[in-house]
Design a protein around this motif. Structure first.
Motif, PDB file in Angstrom:
ATOM      1  N   ASP A  85      88.009  27.922  55.505  1.00  0.00           N
ATOM      2  CA  ASP A  85      87.238  28.075  56.736  1.00  0.00           C
ATOM      3  C   ASP A  85      86.084  27.069  56.739  1.00  0.00           C
ATOM      4  O   ASP A  85      85.088  27.249  56.028  1.00  0.00           O
ATOM      5  N   ILE A  86      86.227  26.004  57.505  1.00  0.00           N
ATOM      6  CA  ILE A  86      85.185  24.978  57.570  1.00  0.00           C
ATOM      7  C   ILE A  86      83.940  25.518  58.244  1.00  0.00           C
ATOM      8  O   ILE A  86      82.808  25.131  57.900  1.00  0.00           O
ATOM      9  N   LYS A  87      84.102  26.437  59.178  1.00  0.00           N
ATOM     10  CA  LYS A  87      82.942  27.014  59.861  1.00  0.00           C
ATOM     11  C   LYS A  87      82.013  27.695  58.863  1.00  0.00           C
ATOM     12  O   LYS A  87      80.785  27.632  58.996  1.00  0.00           O
ATOM     13  N   GLU A  88      82.589  28.335  57.861  1.00  0.00           N
ATOM     14  CA  GLU A  88      81.771  29.004  56.854  1.00  0.00           C
ATOM     15  C   GLU A  88      80.994  27.977  56.026  1.00  0.00           C
ATOM     16  O   GLU A  88      79.826  28.198  55.683  1.00  0.00           O
ATOM     17  N   ILE A  89      81.631  26.863  55.696  1.00  0.00           N
ATOM     18  CA  ILE A  89      80.935  25.796  54.980  1.00  0.00           C
ATOM     19  C   ILE A  89      79.764  25.289  55.824  1.00  0.00           C
ATOM     20  O   ILE A  89      78.638  25.118  55.329  1.00  0.00           O
ATOM     21  N   ASN A  90      80.020  25.063  57.099  1.00  0.00           N
ATOM     22  CA  ASN A  90      78.978  24.561  57.980  1.00  0.00           C
ATOM     23  C   ASN A  90      77.795  25.527  58.064  1.00  0.00           C
ATOM     24  O   ASN A  90      76.632  25.104  58.105  1.00  0.00           O
ATOM     25  N   GLU A  91      78.096  26.817  58.081  1.00  0.00           N
ATOM     26  CA  GLU A  91      77.020  27.819  58.147  1.00  0.00           C
ATOM     27  C   GLU A  91      76.156  27.783  56.895  1.00  0.00           C
ATOM     28  O   GLU A  91      74.923  27.884  56.966  1.00  0.00           O
ATOM     29  N   HIS A  92      76.783  27.640  55.738  1.00  0.00           N
ATOM     30  CA  HIS A  92      76.017  27.559  54.489  1.00  0.00           C
ATOM     31  C   HIS A  92      75.137  26.305  54.475  1.00  0.00           C
ATOM     32  O   HIS A  92      73.999  26.346  53.995  1.00  0.00           O
ATOM     33  N   CYS A  93      75.662  25.209  55.002  1.00  0.00           N
ATOM     34  CA  CYS A  93      74.934  23.933  54.963  1.00  0.00           C
ATOM     35  C   CYS A  93      73.976  23.770  56.134  1.00  0.00           C
ATOM     36  O   CYS A  93      73.105  22.893  56.098  1.00  0.00           O
ATOM     37  N   GLN A  94      74.169  24.574  57.173  1.00  0.00           N
ATOM     38  CA  GLN A  94      73.388  24.444  58.406  1.00  0.00           C
ATOM     39  C   GLN A  94      73.569  23.059  59.043  1.00  0.00           C
ATOM     40  O   GLN A  94      72.649  22.511  59.649  1.00  0.00           O
ATOM     41  N   LEU A  95      74.763  22.518  58.863  1.00  0.00           N
ATOM     42  CA  LEU A  95      75.123  21.225  59.440  1.00  0.00           C
ATOM     43  C   LEU A  95      76.617  21.264  59.776  1.00  0.00           C
ATOM     44  O   LEU A  95      77.381  21.974  59.121  1.00  0.00           O
ATOM     45  N   PRO A  96      77.042  20.491  60.774  1.00  0.00           N
ATOM     46  CA  PRO A  96      78.464  20.499  61.142  1.00  0.00           C
ATOM     47  C   PRO A  96      79.301  19.611  60.231  1.00  0.00           C
ATOM     48  O   PRO A  96      78.791  18.802  59.454  1.00  0.00           O
TER      49      PRO A  96
ATOM     50  N   SER B 247      84.886  28.659  46.400  1.00  0.00           N
ATOM     51  CA  SER B 247      84.504  29.322  47.639  1.00  0.00           C
ATOM     52  C   SER B 247      83.770  28.336  48.549  1.00  0.00           C
ATOM     53  O   SER B 247      83.314  27.274  48.120  1.00  0.00           O
ATOM     54  N   ALA B 248      83.637  28.737  49.823  1.00  0.00           N
ATOM     55  CA  ALA B 248      82.894  27.909  50.767  1.00  0.00           C
ATOM     56  C   ALA B 248      81.449  27.742  50.309  1.00  0.00           C
ATOM     57  O   ALA B 248      80.860  26.670  50.429  1.00  0.00           O
ATOM     58  N   GLU B 249      80.882  28.794  49.742  1.00  0.00           N
ATOM     59  CA  GLU B 249      79.500  28.723  49.259  1.00  0.00           C
ATOM     60  C   GLU B 249      79.375  27.744  48.094  1.00  0.00           C
ATOM     61  O   GLU B 249      78.438  26.937  48.036  1.00  0.00           O
ATOM     62  N   GLN B 250      80.315  27.788  47.167  1.00  0.00           N
ATOM     63  CA  GLN B 250      80.281  26.869  46.027  1.00  0.00           C
ATOM     64  C   GLN B 250      80.469  25.423  46.472  1.00  0.00           C
ATOM     65  O   GLN B 250      79.776  24.511  45.994  1.00  0.00           O
ATOM     66  N   LEU B 251      81.416  25.210  47.390  1.00  0.00           N
ATOM     67  CA  LEU B 251      81.665  23.862  47.881  1.00  0.00           C
ATOM     68  C   LEU B 251      80.449  23.323  48.622  1.00  0.00           C
ATOM     69  O   LEU B 251      80.061  22.156  48.452  1.00  0.00           O
ATOM     70  N   SER B 252      79.817  24.176  49.412  1.00  0.00           N
ATOM     71  CA  SER B 252      78.618  23.768  50.143  1.00  0.00           C
ATOM     72  C   SER B 252      77.503  23.384  49.191  1.00  0.00           C
ATOM     73  O   SER B 252      76.815  22.377  49.382  1.00  0.00           O
ATOM     74  N   SER B 253      77.319  24.182  48.146  1.00  0.00           N
ATOM     75  CA  SER B 253      76.278  23.906  47.168  1.00  0.00           C
ATOM     76  C   SER B 253      76.528  22.583  46.462  1.00  0.00           C
ATOM     77  O   SER B 253      75.606  21.792  46.226  1.00  0.00           O
ATOM     78  N   LEU B 254      77.799  22.318  46.134  1.00  0.00           N
ATOM     79  CA  LEU B 254      78.156  21.072  45.472  1.00  0.00           C
ATOM     80  C   LEU B 254      77.883  19.875  46.369  1.00  0.00           C
ATOM     81  O   LEU B 254      77.271  18.879  45.944  1.00  0.00           O
ATOM     82  N   TRP B 255      78.313  19.939  47.614  1.00  0.00           N
ATOM     83  CA  TRP B 255      78.147  18.808  48.518  1.00  0.00           C
ATOM     84  C   TRP B 255      76.685  18.531  48.846  1.00  0.00           C
ATOM     85  O   TRP B 255      76.285  17.372  48.985  1.00  0.00           O
ATOM     86  N   MET B 256      75.880  19.583  48.967  1.00  0.00           N
ATOM     87  CA  MET B 256      74.490  19.390  49.396  1.00  0.00           C
ATOM     88  C   MET B 256      73.541  19.148  48.228  1.00  0.00           C
ATOM     89  O   MET B 256      72.335  18.978  48.438  1.00  0.00           O
ATOM     90  N   GLN B 257      74.073  19.098  47.037  1.00  0.00           N
ATOM     91  CA  GLN B 257      73.231  18.870  45.865  1.00  0.00           C
ATOM     92  C   GLN B 257      72.443  17.569  46.008  1.00  0.00           C
ATOM     93  O   GLN B 257      72.975  16.513  46.294  1.00  0.00           O
ATOM     94  N   GLY B 258      71.139  17.651  45.808  1.00  0.00           N
ATOM     95  CA  GLY B 258      70.280  16.475  45.817  1.00  0.00           C
ATOM     96  C   GLY B 258      69.807  16.029  47.175  1.00  0.00           C
ATOM     97  O   GLY B 258      69.055  15.044  47.278  1.00  0.00           O
ATOM     98  N   LEU B 259      70.211  16.710  48.242  1.00  0.00           N
ATOM     99  CA  LEU B 259      69.842  16.297  49.588  1.00  0.00           C
ATOM    100  C   LEU B 259      68.719  17.175  50.109  1.00  0.00           C
ATOM    101  O   LEU B 259      68.913  18.362  50.387  1.00  0.00           O
ATOM    102  N   VAL B 260      67.548  16.606  50.223  1.00  0.00           N
ATOM    103  CA  VAL B 260      66.361  17.323  50.685  1.00  0.00           C
ATOM    104  C   VAL B 260      65.694  16.475  51.743  1.00  0.00           C
ATOM    105  O   VAL B 260      65.410  15.289  51.505  1.00  0.00           O
ATOM    106  N   SER B 261      65.444  17.060  52.898  1.00  0.00           N
ATOM    107  CA  SER B 261      64.842  16.299  53.990  1.00  0.00           C
ATOM    108  C   SER B 261      63.423  15.883  53.636  1.00  0.00           C
ATOM    109  O   SER B 261      62.656  16.648  53.036  1.00  0.00           O
ATOM    110  N   LYS B 262      63.078  14.665  54.030  1.00  0.00           N
ATOM    111  CA  LYS B 262      61.716  14.159  53.906  1.00  0.00           C
ATOM    112  C   LYS B 262      61.306  13.589  55.261  1.00  0.00           C
ATOM    113  O   LYS B 262      62.163  13.270  56.077  1.00  0.00           O
ATOM    114  N   PRO B 263      60.012  13.453  55.493  1.00  0.00           N
ATOM    115  CA  PRO B 263      59.583  12.925  56.795  1.00  0.00           C
ATOM    116  C   PRO B 263      60.197  11.555  57.080  1.00  0.00           C
ATOM    117  O   PRO B 263      60.265  10.700  56.201  1.00  0.00           O
ATOM    118  N   GLU B 264      60.649  11.363  58.293  1.00  0.00           N
ATOM    119  CA  GLU B 264      61.246  10.100  58.715  1.00  0.00           C
ATOM    120  C   GLU B 264      60.187   9.083  59.079  1.00  0.00           C
ATOM    121  O   GLU B 264      59.087   9.423  59.528  1.00  0.00           O
TER     122      GLU B 264
END
Length: 377
Positions: A89-100, A357-374
């Motif tokens: 379920d890609i929608k579940e991954i997107n929900e965990h990441c808060q990104l499409p 799981s979708a949660e594990q995959l989301s955590s793996l993909w988003m590792q190291g990505l933290v927003s900073k001011p543009e």
């Protein structure tokens, strides 16, 4: 703010264009050297998973990309008899990441990135084939030289290593293409068919438009006419499910490309002095990783974040490598593992997402990505 004033980028691919945008937003002068006479459109399509979308958002082009993209909701895996083997379920991954997650033709992604880089004032030098002997000059005239010149023939990678690391053929080919179906037959789902050491993947975009890849083990025979490979593809998949047959009866012949699939072994470093490689030049994975373009985009973002610190350039580039090597190597190894399951004579085709799981995959993909001011320009 980066201390760099002027950089040279070798290669106007995904990594090079993204880096140019980030650098121009920091006020850095950017010159892009591209071997082709225009932006390359080679390649069918790209799935931009949430980690890539994180970077796309920072680039300031998300709204434009969304207009051109599809929004897949599932990955469904089948055998060659159309029996479903699993679903993610890609929608579940997107929900965990808060990104499409988005699917887009590569030519459309490249056009958006190139237009953004051009609008920000990056200078393009097309029809410039940079060889090893040219790089010394670039290193003398620019604060930093970034090799984004691809997996197969990278002058910048060769410059870094006395024993030049060669791309590794992994024993199978991909034939890729783009098809326009008559209606919405793909139901917003990425379809992955596997069986008998063969794979056929179909990725929908919108309004019946899709890109696809057919793959099977093959010897590295570059002398065989390309049309023979296309004929073999039709023979191999002629009795597969209707979705596969419909795609193969409706492709744009000009979109076809036969690729002998290579990756590269993990490298012990990515830079010397003021020369560094990123993207496929540094860590090209197999397409079975699903992360090639995503990791190239991450590289561009991480490198510019690192270059805004006050450290010495050599320390910045070493830090960048240390931040990135574990994640990109994991993507490389995952791609090889999936390929082994699909194409090996001793392995049974498996569901690549069955044990995560979708949660594990989301955590793996988003590792190291933290927003900073543009920094807006």
């Amino acid at each position: 703010m980066s201390q760099l004033k002027d950089i040279a980028i070798i290669g106007a691919g995904v990594a090079g264009l993204a880096l140019a945008i980030f650098a121009r937003k920091q006020g850095i002068t950017v010159t892009i050297y591209e071997r082709n006479q225009e932006i390359s459109t080679i390649g069918a399509g790209i799935t931009l998973w949430p980690n890539a979308i994180f970077v796309i958002k920072q680039l300031g082009v998300l709204a434009t990309i969304e207009e051109l993209s599809g929004k897949p909701e599932f990955i469904r895996q089948f055998d060659q008899f159309f029996t479903m083997q699993g679903e993610l379920d890609i929608k579940e991954i997107n929900e965990h990441c808060q990104l499409p997650s988005l699917t887009i033709l590569r030519r459309d992604l490249m056009k958006v990135l190139a237009e953004r880089a051009n609008a920000l004032g990056a200078e393009f030098k097309f029809d410039h084939q940079i060889e090893q002997h040219d790089i010394d000059g670039l290193m003398q005239t620019h604060d930093l030289v970034i090799g984004c010149d691809g997996r197969m023939k990278s002058a910048s990678r060769d410059k870094l290593f006395e024993n030049k690391p060669l791309p590794v053929y992994q024993g199978f080919i991909n034939i890729i293409g783009i098809s326009q179906l008559a209606n919405e037959q793909l139901d917003h789902a990425i379809e992955d068919y596997r069986g008998q050491q063969q794979r056929f993947g179909i990725v929908p975009i919108k309004s019946g438009l899709c890109y696809w890849a057919a793959a099977w083990p093959a010897s590295l025979d570059k002398k065989r006419p390309v049309d023979d490979w296309y004929h073999e593809m039709h023979q191999r998949f002629q009795h597969w499910p209707n979705q596969v047959k419909q795609v193969l009866s409706s492709y744009n012949i000009n979109s076809l490309n036969r690729i002998f699939v290579h990756d590269i072994d993990p490298l012990p470093y990515w830079h010397k002095s003021n020369l560094i490689v990123i993207g496929d030049a540094a860590h090209a994975p197999l397409p079975t990783s699903g992360q090639g373009a995503c990791q190239a985009l991450e590289d561009a973002w991480h490198l510019m974040q690192t270059l805004t610190t006050d450290a010495l350039l050599d320390d910045q580039l070493t830090s960048f490598y240390q931040q990135r090597i574990a994640k990109v190597t994991a993507a490389q190894m995952a791609g090889r593992s999936v390929a082994k399951h699909i194409f090996s004579t001793t392995e049974q085709p498996s569901v690549s997402f069955s044990n995560i799981s979708a949660e594990q995959l989301s955590s793996l993909w988003m590792q190291g990505l933290v927003s900073k001011p543009e920094v807006n320009r």
